[in-house]
Design a protein around this motif. Structure first.
Motif, PDB file in Angstrom:
ATOM      1  N   ASP A  13       0.875  -1.176   0.000  1.00 43.53           N
ATOM      2  CA  ASP A  13       0.000   0.000   0.000  1.00 43.53           C
ATOM      3  C   ASP A  13       0.912   1.227   0.000  1.00 43.53           C
ATOM      4  OD1 ASP A  13      -2.050   1.784   0.172  1.00 43.53           O
ATOM      5  OD2 ASP A  13      -2.502   1.386   2.292  1.00 43.53           O
ATOM      6  N   TYR A  14       1.264   1.691  -1.200  1.00 40.96           N
ATOM      7  CA  TYR A  14       2.279   2.728  -1.346  1.00 40.96           C
ATOM      8  C   TYR A  14       1.773   4.086  -0.858  1.00 40.96           C
ATOM      9  CZ  TYR A  14       4.333  -0.878  -4.248  1.00 40.96           C
ATOM     10  OH  TYR A  14       4.841  -2.068  -4.691  1.00 40.96           O
ATOM     11  N   LEU A  15       2.710   4.869  -0.323  1.00 44.32           N
ATOM     12  CA  LEU A  15       2.392   6.193   0.205  1.00 44.32           C
ATOM     13  C   LEU A  15       2.470   7.244  -0.901  1.00 44.32           C
ATOM     14  CD1 LEU A  15       4.598   6.100   3.430  1.00 44.32           C
ATOM     15  CD2 LEU A  15       2.111   5.752   3.290  1.00 44.32           C
ATOM     16  N   PRO A  16       1.637   8.267  -0.836  1.00 45.40           N
ATOM     17  CA  PRO A  16       1.800   9.390  -1.769  1.00 45.40           C
ATOM     18  C   PRO A  16       3.147  10.075  -1.520  1.00 45.40           C
ATOM     19  CG  PRO A  16      -0.350   9.450  -0.707  1.00 45.40           C
ATOM     20  CD  PRO A  16       0.459   8.436   0.033  1.00 45.40           C
ATOM     21  N   CYS A  17       3.904  10.274  -2.606  1.00 47.91           N
ATOM     22  CA  CYS A  17       5.216  10.901  -2.508  1.00 47.91           C
ATOM     23  C   CYS A  17       5.408  11.860  -3.679  1.00 47.91           C
ATOM     24  CB  CYS A  17       6.326   9.835  -2.530  1.00 47.91           C
ATOM     25  SG  CYS A  17       6.350   8.735  -1.104  1.00 47.91           S
ATOM     26  N   ASN A  18       6.494  12.597  -3.591  1.00 46.24           N
ATOM     27  CA  ASN A  18       6.862  13.513  -4.669  1.00 46.24           C
ATOM     28  C   ASN A  18       8.123  12.957  -5.333  1.00 46.24           C
ATOM     29  OD1 ASN A  18       4.846  15.373  -3.600  1.00 46.24           O
ATOM     30  ND2 ASN A  18       6.350  15.745  -1.971  1.00 46.24           N
ATOM     31  N   TYR A  19       7.964  12.394  -6.515  1.00 45.50           N
ATOM     32  CA  TYR A  19       9.075  11.697  -7.176  1.00 45.50           C
ATOM     33  C   TYR A  19       9.890  12.671  -8.018  1.00 45.50           C
ATOM     34  CZ  TYR A  19       7.326   7.221  -5.614  1.00 45.50           C
ATOM     35  OH  TYR A  19       6.941   6.147  -4.836  1.00 45.50           O
ATOM     36  N   GLN A  20      11.196  12.618  -7.821  1.00 42.07           N
ATOM     37  CA  GLN A  20      12.115  13.534  -8.479  1.00 42.07           C
ATOM     38  C   GLN A  20      12.982  12.771  -9.485  1.00 42.07           C
ATOM     39  OE1 GLN A  20      13.919  14.899  -4.793  1.00 42.07           O
ATOM     40  NE2 GLN A  20      12.723  16.806  -4.852  1.00 42.07           N
ATOM     41  N   ILE A  21      12.722  13.015 -10.766  1.00 41.07           N
ATOM     42  CA  ILE A  21      13.464  12.383 -11.849  1.00 41.07           C
ATOM     43  C   ILE A  21      14.404  13.419 -12.446  1.00 41.07           C
ATOM     44  CG2 ILE A  21      13.283  11.195 -14.068  1.00 41.07           C
ATOM     45  CD1 ILE A  21      10.436  10.392 -13.285  1.00 41.07           C
ATOM     46  N   THR A 167      12.783   4.742   6.732  1.00 42.42           N
ATOM     47  CA  THR A 167      11.896   3.587   6.692  1.00 42.42           C
ATOM     48  C   THR A 167      10.496   4.015   6.271  1.00 42.42           C
ATOM     49  OG1 THR A 167      11.176   3.821   8.993  1.00 42.42           O
ATOM     50  CG2 THR A 167      13.208   2.561   8.591  1.00 42.42           C
ATOM     51  N   MET A 168       9.649   3.032   5.989  1.00 43.40           N
ATOM     52  CA  MET A 168       8.268   3.332   5.632  1.00 43.40           C
ATOM     53  C   MET A 168       7.589   4.101   6.765  1.00 43.40           C
ATOM     54  SD  MET A 168       5.885   2.974   3.285  1.00 43.40           S
ATOM     55  CE  MET A 168       6.141   1.504   2.280  1.00 43.40           C
ATOM     56  N   GLU A 169       7.850   3.721   8.003  1.00 44.48           N
ATOM     57  CA  GLU A 169       7.253   4.412   9.144  1.00 44.48           C
ATOM     58  C   GLU A 169       7.752   5.851   9.232  1.00 44.48           C
ATOM     59  OE1 GLU A 169       4.766   3.360  11.032  1.00 44.48           O
ATOM     60  OE2 GLU A 169       4.764   1.659   9.640  1.00 44.48           O
ATOM     61  N   ASP A 170       9.054   6.064   8.942  1.00 43.64           N
ATOM     62  CA  ASP A 170       9.594   7.425   8.946  1.00 43.64           C
ATOM     63  C   ASP A 170       8.880   8.294   7.909  1.00 43.64           C
ATOM     64  OD1 ASP A 170      11.455   6.802  10.903  1.00 43.64           O
ATOM     65  OD2 ASP A 170      13.012   6.251   9.448  1.00 43.64           O
ATOM     66  N   VAL A 171       8.687   7.731   6.721  1.00 47.89           N
ATOM     67  CA  VAL A 171       8.074   8.500   5.632  1.00 47.89           C
ATOM     68  C   VAL A 171       6.610   8.797   5.944  1.00 47.89           C
ATOM     69  CG1 VAL A 171       7.503   8.498   3.162  1.00 47.89           C
ATOM     70  CG2 VAL A 171       9.696   7.537   3.945  1.00 47.89           C
ATOM     71  N   LYS A 172       5.934   7.826   6.585  1.00 49.25           N
ATOM     72  CA  LYS A 172       4.531   8.055   6.955  1.00 49.25           C
ATOM     73  C   LYS A 172       4.373   9.273   7.853  1.00 49.25           C
ATOM     74  CE  LYS A 172       2.539   3.405   6.726  1.00 49.25           C
ATOM     75  NZ  LYS A 172       1.974   2.287   7.528  1.00 49.25           N
ATOM     76  N   LYS A 173       5.350   9.519   8.707  1.00 54.83           N
ATOM     77  CA  LYS A 173       5.271  10.621   9.662  1.00 54.83           C
ATOM     78  C   LYS A 173       5.539  11.971   9.006  1.00 54.83           C
ATOM     79  CE  LYS A 173       6.821   7.612  13.424  1.00 54.83           C
ATOM     80  NZ  LYS A 173       7.934   7.316  14.372  1.00 54.83           N
ATOM     81  N   MET A 174       6.094  11.957   7.806  1.00 55.41           N
ATOM     82  CA  MET A 174       6.422  13.217   7.128  1.00 55.41           C
ATOM     83  C   MET A 174       5.169  13.849   6.533  1.00 55.41           C
ATOM     84  SD  MET A 174       9.790  12.183   4.925  1.00 55.41           S
ATOM     85  CE  MET A 174      11.268  11.505   5.682  1.00 55.41           C
ATOM     86  N   PRO A 175       5.093  15.164   6.519  1.00 53.45           N
ATOM     87  CA  PRO A 175       4.043  15.813   5.721  1.00 53.45           C
ATOM     88  C   PRO A 175       4.213  15.421   4.251  1.00 53.45           C
ATOM     89  CG  PRO A 175       5.160  17.395   7.154  1.00 53.45           C
ATOM     90  CD  PRO A 175       5.957  16.129   7.214  1.00 53.45           C
ATOM     91  N   GLU A 176       3.118  15.301   3.552  1.00 52.67           N
ATOM     92  CA  GLU A 176       3.192  14.833   2.170  1.00 52.67           C
ATOM     93  C   GLU A 176       4.072  15.726   1.305  1.00 52.67           C
ATOM     94  OE1 GLU A 176      -0.590  14.045   0.439  1.00 52.67           O
ATOM     95  OE2 GLU A 176      -1.128  12.507   1.905  1.00 52.67           O
ATOM     96  N   ASP A 177       4.072  17.013   1.568  1.00 51.14           N
ATOM     97  CA  ASP A 177       4.880  17.898   0.729  1.00 51.14           C
ATOM     98  C   ASP A 177       6.370  17.833   1.073  1.00 51.14           C
ATOM     99  OD1 ASP A 177       4.715  19.126   3.169  1.00 51.14           O
ATOM    100  OD2 ASP A 177       4.174  21.103   2.395  1.00 51.14           O
ATOM    101  N   HIS A 178       6.736  16.996   2.058  1.00 47.52           N
ATOM    102  CA  HIS A 178       8.148  16.774   2.398  1.00 47.52           C
ATOM    103  C   HIS A 178       8.637  15.396   1.927  1.00 47.52           C
ATOM    104  CE1 HIS A 178       8.400  19.948   5.855  1.00 47.52           C
ATOM    105  NE2 HIS A 178       8.060  20.464   4.678  1.00 47.52           N
ATOM    106  N   ARG A 179       7.750  14.624   1.371  1.00 47.10           N
ATOM    107  CA  ARG A 179       8.129  13.256   0.960  1.00 47.10           C
ATOM    108  C   ARG A 179       8.761  13.265  -0.449  1.00 47.10           C
ATOM    109  NH1 ARG A 179       2.478  10.177   2.504  1.00 47.10           N
ATOM    110  NH2 ARG A 179       2.581  10.495   4.781  1.00 47.10           N
ATOM    111  N   HIS A 180       9.937  13.829  -0.516  1.00 43.86           N
ATOM    112  CA  HIS A 180      10.625  13.937  -1.802  1.00 43.86           C
ATOM    113  C   HIS A 180      11.486  12.688  -2.023  1.00 43.86           C
ATOM    114  CE1 HIS A 180       9.148  17.959  -1.889  1.00 43.86           C
ATOM    115  NE2 HIS A 180       9.886  18.347  -0.855  1.00 43.86           N
TER     116      HIS A 180
END
Length: 444
Positions: A13-21, A167-180
């Motif tokens: 169940d993937y988290l919403p993130c901001n993918y940087q290519i 980790t996945m738990e670390d990323v879950k705790k981040m605001p979505e606009d910080h999940r780069h």
């Protein structure tokens, strides 16, 4: 040629993130790295191109279709199919069913299914972010196989590195606009594999064309961007050109060019070994040095080195030709003090071998020898004290004749005999040249 995007869909169940290519604007607030890659790479693709998503039964249910995940209740999530549909792409999107890969049979089935998706000359964009278990390795094997069997060119290999953010738990705790999340470009590792194959091909067969092709493909854009001023890129490009010209000179028996080509090659190799642009290439280039160490820039010894190169690389016809013509030049250099460029002098050496071999009186000499008695006499005088060389030169002519006529003659030699005697005659001629010029002629 088709452009093809290929990826594997997992079950998390993937988290919403901001993918940087690299080279593209970030794709914000998406659950699937595939959506980010497709949005950036495939937006302008046409109807002849293809987007393939490999799915298992479980990933089809959980992440391809909508609302595939559950807690106590169904979790409302758009699946990847819906997300890609929302991009309004011209290129068809196709889910491809594959097994889970829990046995060797299933792994082979995945191999066959994925390979079957590719067509001749496809330009492939591969995402391996969610390739589970053995799939990343299998994907690289498929790439290598497809390059050979379907002439596929690999344009991108991506990996969305969520773990770079924790980790996945670390990323879950981040605001979505910080999940780069950075999307790593793994294409250089595929290109490194190509370089390994190219260097191995050169050292094993003497064929430098693949190295030149890679140098042009990988370094050309950098040189164009810097208007030819990038020193490392120029060094690699020049090395590719020098390798191709050296191998072509030997393959086509360009005796007058071998020394010049080998000298240029060693000089460009020295510069390319110090380049920093493609660091993993440095050890590969060092591997070329021992293979070229016998070439010294002297025409006679380089001719012998080229003949031995041919022996080592199964270029027997070239080896016999270069060896005999090198010895003809050696005889002219020492008996006549000339450079060996005059065709008449070269023919006179061959006629003198015949005269001495068959003990021919002057009246049975060919017209050229009779017309040039003084020159013929000097060659005769020099070779009369080297009758072993006369015998060897005579035998070299017979073997060359056998090769040039493809064995369509009485008593053709067997292939293993041709191989054996080339080595023997190279050793004999090396000894003869050492006697004429001294040990430095062979040892440098």
């Amino acid at each position: 040629m088709r452009k093809v995007f290929l990826s594997f869909l997992g079950t998390t169940d993937y988290l919403p993130c901001n993918y940087q290519i690299a080279g593209y604007a970030s794709v914000a607030n998406v659950r699937f790295v595939q959506e980010a890659c497709v949005a950036r790479w495939c937006a302008d693709w046409g109807s002849d191109d293809r987007i393939f998503l490999c799915v298992t039964d479980e990933s089809l249910e959980k992440n391809w279709l909508d609302n595939g995940h559950r807690d106590k209740n169904i979790l409302e999530r758009q699946g990847l199919a819906s997300r890609l549909e929302g991009l309004h792409l011209a290129a068809p999107v196709e889910p491809v069913m594959i097994p889970a890969g829990r046995s060797e049979e299933e792994i082979w089935a995945i191999f066959e299914r994925v390979f079957s998706l590719l067509e001749e000359g496809d330009h492939l964009y591969l995402d391996i972010t969610h390739a589970f278990r053995s799939l990343p390795m299998l994907a690289m094997v498929i790439l290598s196989y497809a390059k050979v069997m379907r002439t596929v060119s690999v344009r991108a290999i991506s990996y969305g590195a969520l773990e770079a953010r924790g980790t996945m738990e670390d990323v879950k705790k981040m605001p979505e606009d910080h999940r780069h999340v950075p999307v790593f470009d793994l294409l250089p590792f595929d290109r490194l594999q190509d370089w390994v194959i190219a260097v191995d091909r050169f050292t094993a067969t003497g064929d430098g064309k693949m190295i030149r092709q890679l140098a042009d493909q990988d370094i050309g854009p950098l040189l164009r961007a810097t208007e030819g001023r990038h020193v490392d890129a120029a060094a690699i490009r020049n090395l590719g050109k020098a390798l191709a010209e050296f191998s072509a000179a030997i393959a086509t028996c360009r005796g007058r060019s071998i020394s010049a080509c080998s000298t240029i090659l060693l000089r460009t190799l020295g510069k390319a070994q110090d380049q920093e642009t493609v660091k993993p290439l440095q050890p590969l280039l060092h591997k070329l040095v021992p293979a070229l160490a016998a070439f010294t820039g002297r025409e006679i010894t380089d001719g012998l080195a080229a003949a031995r190169w041919c022996l080592d690389h199964d270029l027997y016809q070239q080896g016999y030709t270069i060896l005999q013509e090198t010895m003809i030049t050696c005889i002219i250099n020492t008996a006549l003090n000339r450079d060996g460029r005059d065709r008449k002098d070269r023919e006179l050496v061959n006629q003198v071998v015949k005269i001495l071999k068959d003990s021919l009186p002057e009246e049975r000499w060919k017209a050229l020898a009779q017309k040039n008695r003084e020159t013929t006499g000097k060659i005769l005088e020099w070779m009369a004290n080297r009758l072993d060389m006369v015998e060897d030169m005579h035998n070299l002519s017979n073997i060359r004749n056998d090769l040039n006529h493809a064995g369509q003659n009485d008593g053709p030699m067997k292939a293993d005999v041709i191989h054996h005697w080339l080595g023997e005659y190279i050793a004999k001629m090396e000894h003869a040249v050492t006697e004429v010029y001294g040990t430095t002629a062979i040892n440098g």
